[in-house]
Write a protein that holds these residues in place. Structure first.
Motif, PDB file in Angstrom:
ATOM      1  N   TYR A   1       0.814  -1.224   0.000  1.00  0.00           N
ATOM      2  CA  TYR A   1       0.000   0.000   0.000  1.00  0.00           C
ATOM      3  C   TYR A   1       0.845   1.270   0.000  1.00  0.00           C
ATOM      4  O   TYR A   1       0.381   2.322  -0.447  1.00  0.00           O
ATOM      5  N   THR A   2       2.064   1.185   0.490  1.00  0.00           N
ATOM      6  CA  THR A   2       2.935   2.372   0.544  1.00  0.00           C
ATOM      7  C   THR A   2       4.263   2.161  -0.168  1.00  0.00           C
ATOM      8  O   THR A   2       5.024   3.112  -0.322  1.00  0.00           O
ATOM      9  N   ASN A   3       4.545   0.955  -0.603  1.00  0.00           N
ATOM     10  CA  ASN A   3       5.855   0.636  -1.175  1.00  0.00           C
ATOM     11  C   ASN A   3       5.972   1.231  -2.584  1.00  0.00           C
ATOM     12  O   ASN A   3       5.218   0.854  -3.487  1.00  0.00           O
ATOM     13  N   PRO A   4       6.906   2.153  -2.811  1.00  0.00           N
ATOM     14  CA  PRO A   4       7.018   2.774  -4.135  1.00  0.00           C
ATOM     15  C   PRO A   4       7.393   1.785  -5.231  1.00  0.00           C
ATOM     16  O   PRO A   4       7.148   2.047  -6.414  1.00  0.00           O
ATOM     17  N   ASN A   5       7.983   0.655  -4.862  1.00  0.00           N
ATOM     18  CA  ASN A   5       8.322  -0.337  -5.874  1.00  0.00           C
ATOM     19  C   ASN A   5       7.078  -0.987  -6.477  1.00  0.00           C
ATOM     20  O   ASN A   5       7.164  -1.591  -7.557  1.00  0.00           O
ATOM     21  N   ASN A   6       5.951  -0.860  -5.805  1.00  0.00           N
ATOM     22  CA  ASN A   6       4.685  -1.334  -6.368  1.00  0.00           C
ATOM     23  C   ASN A   6       4.395  -0.607  -7.682  1.00  0.00           C
ATOM     24  O   ASN A   6       4.169  -1.226  -8.717  1.00  0.00           O
ATOM     25  N   HIS A   7       4.438   0.725  -7.664  1.00  0.00           N
ATOM     26  CA  HIS A   7       4.138   1.440  -8.915  1.00  0.00           C
ATOM     27  C   HIS A   7       5.349   1.510  -9.846  1.00  0.00           C
ATOM     28  O   HIS A   7       5.191   1.554 -11.075  1.00  0.00           O
ATOM     29  N   MET A   8       6.561   1.459  -9.296  1.00  0.00           N
ATOM     30  CA  MET A   8       7.733   1.510 -10.165  1.00  0.00           C
ATOM     31  C   MET A   8       7.823   0.266 -11.058  1.00  0.00           C
ATOM     32  O   MET A   8       8.357   0.344 -12.177  1.00  0.00           O
ATOM     33  N   ALA A   9       7.296  -0.855 -10.607  1.00  0.00           N
ATOM     34  CA  ALA A   9       7.289  -2.054 -11.439  1.00  0.00           C
ATOM     35  C   ALA A   9       6.567  -1.796 -12.754  1.00  0.00           C
ATOM     36  O   ALA A   9       6.995  -2.256 -13.820  1.00  0.00           O
ATOM     37  N   HIS A  10       5.490  -1.042 -12.693  1.00  0.00           N
ATOM     38  CA  HIS A  10       4.692  -0.777 -13.891  1.00  0.00           C
ATOM     39  C   HIS A  10       5.244   0.406 -14.682  1.00  0.00           C
ATOM     40  O   HIS A  10       5.081   0.463 -15.905  1.00  0.00           O
ATOM     41  N   PHE A  11       5.886   1.319 -14.009  1.00  0.00           N
ATOM     42  CA  PHE A  11       6.578   2.407 -14.691  1.00  0.00           C
ATOM     43  C   PHE A  11       7.697   1.843 -15.568  1.00  0.00           C
ATOM     44  O   PHE A  11       7.958   2.332 -16.673  1.00  0.00           O
ATOM     45  N   ARG A  12       8.335   0.782 -15.075  1.00  0.00           N
ATOM     46  CA  ARG A  12       9.479   0.203 -15.790  1.00  0.00           C
ATOM     47  C   ARG A  12       9.089  -0.849 -16.819  1.00  0.00           C
ATOM     48  O   ARG A  12       9.863  -1.109 -17.750  1.00  0.00           O
ATOM     49  N   THR A  13       7.936  -1.493 -16.651  1.00  0.00           N
ATOM     50  CA  THR A  13       7.601  -2.622 -17.529  1.00  0.00           C
ATOM     51  C   THR A  13       6.278  -2.440 -18.261  1.00  0.00           C
ATOM     52  O   THR A  13       6.243  -2.408 -19.482  1.00  0.00           O
ATOM     53  N   THR A  14       5.170  -2.332 -17.530  1.00  0.00           N
ATOM     54  CA  THR A  14       3.837  -2.346 -18.150  1.00  0.00           C
ATOM     55  C   THR A  14       3.632  -1.182 -19.100  1.00  0.00           C
ATOM     56  O   THR A  14       3.232  -1.376 -20.264  1.00  0.00           O
ATOM     57  N   ALA A  15       3.882   0.031 -18.631  1.00  0.00           N
ATOM     58  CA  ALA A  15       3.645   1.211 -19.466  1.00  0.00           C
ATOM     59  C   ALA A  15       4.568   1.242 -20.695  1.00  0.00           C
ATOM     60  O   ALA A  15       4.086   1.485 -21.816  1.00  0.00           O
ATOM     61  N   PRO A  16       5.879   1.007 -20.561  1.00  0.00           N
ATOM     62  CA  PRO A  16       6.723   0.986 -21.759  1.00  0.00           C
ATOM     63  C   PRO A  16       6.310  -0.078 -22.773  1.00  0.00           C
ATOM     64  O   PRO A  16       6.418   0.137 -23.983  1.00  0.00           O
ATOM     65  N   ALA A  17       5.824  -1.226 -22.296  1.00  0.00           N
ATOM     66  CA  ALA A  17       5.370  -2.270 -23.218  1.00  0.00           C
ATOM     67  C   ALA A  17       4.176  -1.788 -24.030  1.00  0.00           C
ATOM     68  O   ALA A  17       4.076  -2.040 -25.238  1.00  0.00           O
ATOM     69  N   ILE A  18       3.240  -1.101 -23.377  1.00  0.00           N
ATOM     70  CA  ILE A  18       2.089  -0.543 -24.095  1.00  0.00           C
ATOM     71  C   ILE A  18       2.548   0.512 -25.095  1.00  0.00           C
ATOM     72  O   ILE A  18       2.088   0.560 -26.245  1.00  0.00           O
TER      73      ILE A  18
END
Length: 346
Positions: free
Chosen positions: A146-163
């Motif tokens: 709920y507070t871990n910044p690596n939660n959203h950084m995972a998608h900043f680094r992988t999911t969004a660039p893939a799209i």
């Protein structure tokens, strides 16, 4: 052909389903359930565990502990088994039975909270239970999605660039809101991209994430009873709330065409369909992508089980006319073929 030595090393990142023939609007659905954890939560789980290892928070005696409605718990169970850590998932009674059994099969322990906290409901009660566990034994390590910044950084680094790679002309992105890790990672990435992307958050009715009144929510995954600390709604252009009835009908609509997705995906597709229907008069059809967090096998006893649905939402919930009402004209579900009989050749 990939050859892997750990389950977290494999994730099918680049599979999309064109839903236009089903929902009547052009929508590309990014499927995130094709990995050994079965959901998009594998990305956040792997990123948070690896960060904890780099920070020296984990050793051979460590026991990972996390509050989860299901999918993150499965992902962490899998990673913990792969790396030799213990794992305890704190969940509640809405967690699907197949999900709980899978966590236990992977060696995890499952603690089920049944009484909601006076302020914050079952989620707050789960977090209280996690804190009590950590206070009782210093082997427990709470990653705190709920507070871990690596939660959203995972998608900043992988999911969004893939799209971005597949859809350089992307106009609108639909993302479900749970902990808001996926939402924030993608929204932050596309805020600084080379062209403007309209980010639409899809939430479930009864969720307080975006300030709505709390209400009953029976389908785990999206929504929350406590505003997610990761959320910065300045990155969100629009919010759509979807009723659980619409979620279930959308799941069944997709299943009638051979795609069995989870409840979170049904919610996202329903919200995206509503948005696209409202904007269908534009001269140029937008390039639209929605993120499907999971597949549907873990929901066979709930969303896809007639008795469960009728007990909670009414006898007419899955009436063929009610389901068909969600289809654009000409796109109603194909009727099932009649079974062969002795006097009719196959």
């Amino acid at each position: 052909m990939p050859v892997i030595s750990t389950p977290q090393a494999f994730n099918q990142e680049d599979l999309y389903v064109d839903l236009e023939a089903i929902i009547g609007h052009r929508l590309f659905l990014k499927c995130e359930g094709f990995n050994f954890a079965g959901s998009i939560k594998l990305k956040a789980a792997a990123e948070m565990v690896e960060a904890a290892e780099r920070e020296g928070r984990l050793d051979s005696d460590s026991v990972l502990v996390e509050s989860s409605s299901g999918n993150l718990g499965v992902a962490l169970s899998m990673i913990a088994a792969s790396k030799g850590y213990g794992f305890v998932c704190v969940t509640d009674s809405r967690c699907n039975l197949p999900t709980r059994l899978l966590m236990e099969a992977l060696g995890g322990q499952v603690h089920i909270v049944t009484e909601p906290a006076p302020d914050g409901g079952l989620l707050a009660a789960r977090i209280d239970h996690v804190r009590a566990l950590c206070a009782s034994d210093d082997r427990y390590v709470w990653l705190n999605q709920y507070t871990n910044p690596n939660n959203h950084m995972a998608h900043f680094r992988t999911t969004a660039p893939a799209i971005a790679r597949h859809f350089p002309d992307l106009d609108v992105l639909f993302v479900g809101a749970g902990t808001t890790g996926t939402l924030m990672g993608c929204a932050r990435y596309f805020r600084d991209w080379h062209r403007r992307v309209h980010v639409v958050a899809i939430d479930t009715e009864g969720s307080v994430t975006f300030g709505d009144t709390p209400g009953r929510r029976m389908i785990p995954g999206l929504g929350t009873s406590v505003r997610p600390p990761l959320l910065d709604d300045s990155y969100v252009d629009e919010v759509i709330h979807v009723s659980e009835a619409d979620t279930i009908r959308t799941c069944h609509r997709l299943a009638r065409r051979g795609f069995v997705f989870g409840g979170s995906t049904g919610t996202v597709v329903s919200g995206a369909s509503q948005w696209l229907a409202r904007h269908s008069g534009h001269r140029r059809r937008p390039t639209a992508v929605a993120i499907a967090p999971d597949l549907g096998e873990r929901y066979l006893e709930t969303v896809y089980q007639t008795n469960w649905v009728q007990d909670l939402y009414g006898d007419d919930m899955l009436d063929p006319q009610a389901v068909a009402a969600h289809f654009p004209r000409g796109l109603a579900p194909r009727p099932p073929r009649p079974a062969p009989s002795a006097d009719r050749p196959v």
